[in-house]
Write a protein that holds these residues in place. Structure first.
Motif, PDB file in Angstrom:
ATOM      1  N   GLN A   5      -2.023   7.565   7.507  1.00  0.00           N
ATOM      2  CA  GLN A   5      -2.027   8.311   6.899  1.00  0.00           C
ATOM      3  C   GLN A   5      -2.049   7.873   5.449  1.00  0.00           C
ATOM      4  O   GLN A   5      -0.895   7.239   4.736  1.00  0.00           O
ATOM      5  CB  GLN A   5      -1.116  10.444   6.513  1.00  0.00           C
ATOM      6  CG  GLN A   5      -0.859  10.245   7.295  1.00  0.00           C
ATOM      7  CD  GLN A   5      -2.370  11.274   7.976  1.00  0.00           C
ATOM      8  OE1 GLN A   5      -2.718  12.282   7.298  1.00  0.00           O
ATOM      9  NE2 GLN A   5      -2.268  11.194   9.453  1.00  0.00           N
ATOM     10  N   GLU A  59      -7.459   1.805   1.479  1.00  0.00           N
ATOM     11  CA  GLU A  59      -5.846   1.348   2.762  1.00  0.00           C
ATOM     12  C   GLU A  59      -5.906   2.068   3.898  1.00  0.00           C
ATOM     13  O   GLU A  59      -5.556   0.776   4.378  1.00  0.00           O
ATOM     14  CB  GLU A  59      -5.000   2.552   1.784  1.00  0.00           C
ATOM     15  CG  GLU A  59      -5.019   1.669   0.260  1.00  0.00           C
ATOM     16  CD  GLU A  59      -3.118   2.805  -0.666  1.00  0.00           C
ATOM     17  OE1 GLU A  59      -2.466   2.377  -1.154  1.00  0.00           O
ATOM     18  OE2 GLU A  59      -3.491   4.297  -0.543  1.00  0.00           O
ATOM     19  N   ASP A  60      -7.026   2.554   3.703  1.00  0.00           N
ATOM     20  CA  ASP A  60      -6.931   3.325   5.775  1.00  0.00           C
ATOM     21  C   ASP A  60      -7.495   1.884   6.002  1.00  0.00           C
ATOM     22  O   ASP A  60      -6.987   1.313   7.284  1.00  0.00           O
ATOM     23  CB  ASP A  60      -7.521   4.161   5.561  1.00  0.00           C
ATOM     24  CG  ASP A  60      -7.549   4.474   6.942  1.00  0.00           C
ATOM     25  OD1 ASP A  60      -6.546   4.401   7.464  1.00  0.00           O
ATOM     26  OD2 ASP A  60      -8.669   4.544   8.166  1.00  0.00           O
ATOM     27  N   ALA A  64      -4.314   7.140   0.678  1.00  0.00           N
ATOM     28  CA  ALA A  64      -4.723   8.388  -0.109  1.00  0.00           C
ATOM     29  C   ALA A  64      -5.901   7.452  -0.232  1.00  0.00           C
ATOM     30  O   ALA A  64      -6.601   8.897  -0.813  1.00  0.00           O
ATOM     31  CB  ALA A  64      -3.411   7.861  -0.913  1.00  0.00           C
ATOM     32  N   SER A  65      -6.572   6.195   0.898  1.00  0.00           N
ATOM     33  CA  SER A  65      -7.404   6.307   0.498  1.00  0.00           C
ATOM     34  C   SER A  65      -8.603   5.386   1.455  1.00  0.00           C
ATOM     35  O   SER A  65      -8.147   4.937   2.592  1.00  0.00           O
ATOM     36  CB  SER A  65      -8.420   5.350  -0.923  1.00  0.00           C
ATOM     37  OG  SER A  65      -8.114   4.089  -0.059  1.00  0.00           O
ATOM     38  N   HIS A 110       0.513  -1.293  -0.253  1.00  0.00           N
ATOM     39  CA  HIS A 110       0.235   0.219  -0.052  1.00  0.00           C
ATOM     40  C   HIS A 110       0.881   0.661   0.343  1.00  0.00           C
ATOM     41  O   HIS A 110       1.940   0.997   0.194  1.00  0.00           O
ATOM     42  CB  HIS A 110      -0.877   0.016   1.469  1.00  0.00           C
ATOM     43  CG  HIS A 110       0.021  -0.320   2.354  1.00  0.00           C
ATOM     44  ND1 HIS A 110       0.794   0.429   2.967  1.00  0.00           N
ATOM     45  CD2 HIS A 110       0.331  -1.491   3.193  1.00  0.00           C
ATOM     46  CE1 HIS A 110       1.466   0.155   4.149  1.00  0.00           C
ATOM     47  NE2 HIS A 110       0.464  -0.974   4.138  1.00  0.00           N
ATOM     48  N   THR A 111       0.055   2.385  -0.414  1.00  0.00           N
ATOM     49  CA  THR A 111       1.211   3.665  -0.151  1.00  0.00           C
ATOM     50  C   THR A 111       1.344   4.626   0.882  1.00  0.00           C
ATOM     51  O   THR A 111       0.736   5.697   1.478  1.00  0.00           O
ATOM     52  CB  THR A 111       0.670   4.492  -0.949  1.00  0.00           C
ATOM     53  OG1 THR A 111      -0.541   4.766  -1.040  1.00  0.00           O
ATOM     54  CG2 THR A 111       0.971   3.741  -2.553  1.00  0.00           C
TER      55      THR A 111
END
Length: 98
Positions: free
Chosen positions: A62, A68-69, A64-65, A48-49
């Protein structure tokens, strides 16, 4: 209020952590089924990012979407905690071990 009105949703309460007894049992299983469950959660924790931040001793994410969180937090709730990212590595704790 009108009959069709939707009550406001409070964001003050923290969501419940993800818990599933069948998944917890699968993670303890030896062999292919347990290996697949452990690999799945490892991949959720590292692919993930998301950026982790330490706030008052807790890791906050934190993302991006929201997707993902949610996926990183689900892995965390199952004992696969994303703790750090560098340019070369991604670190996770599994059952309290780095």
């Amino acid at each position: 209020p009108p009959a069709h009105a939707v009550p406001a949703v409070s964001t003050a309460a923290a969501p419940k952590p993800f818990r599933d007894a069948r998944l917890a049992a699968a993670l303890r299983e030896p062999g292919m089924h347990g290996d697949a469950a452990r690999e799945f959660l490892t991949l959720l924790a590292v692919c993930h990012t998301v950026v982790p931040e330490r706030v008052e001793g807790k890791i906050m994410y934190q993302a991006a979407s929201p997707d993902e969180d949610a996926l990183v937090k689900a892995a965390r709730d199952c004992g696969y905690v994303f703790v750090d990212r560098t340019s070369d590595t991604v670190s996770i704790e599994v059952d309290g071990r780095l």
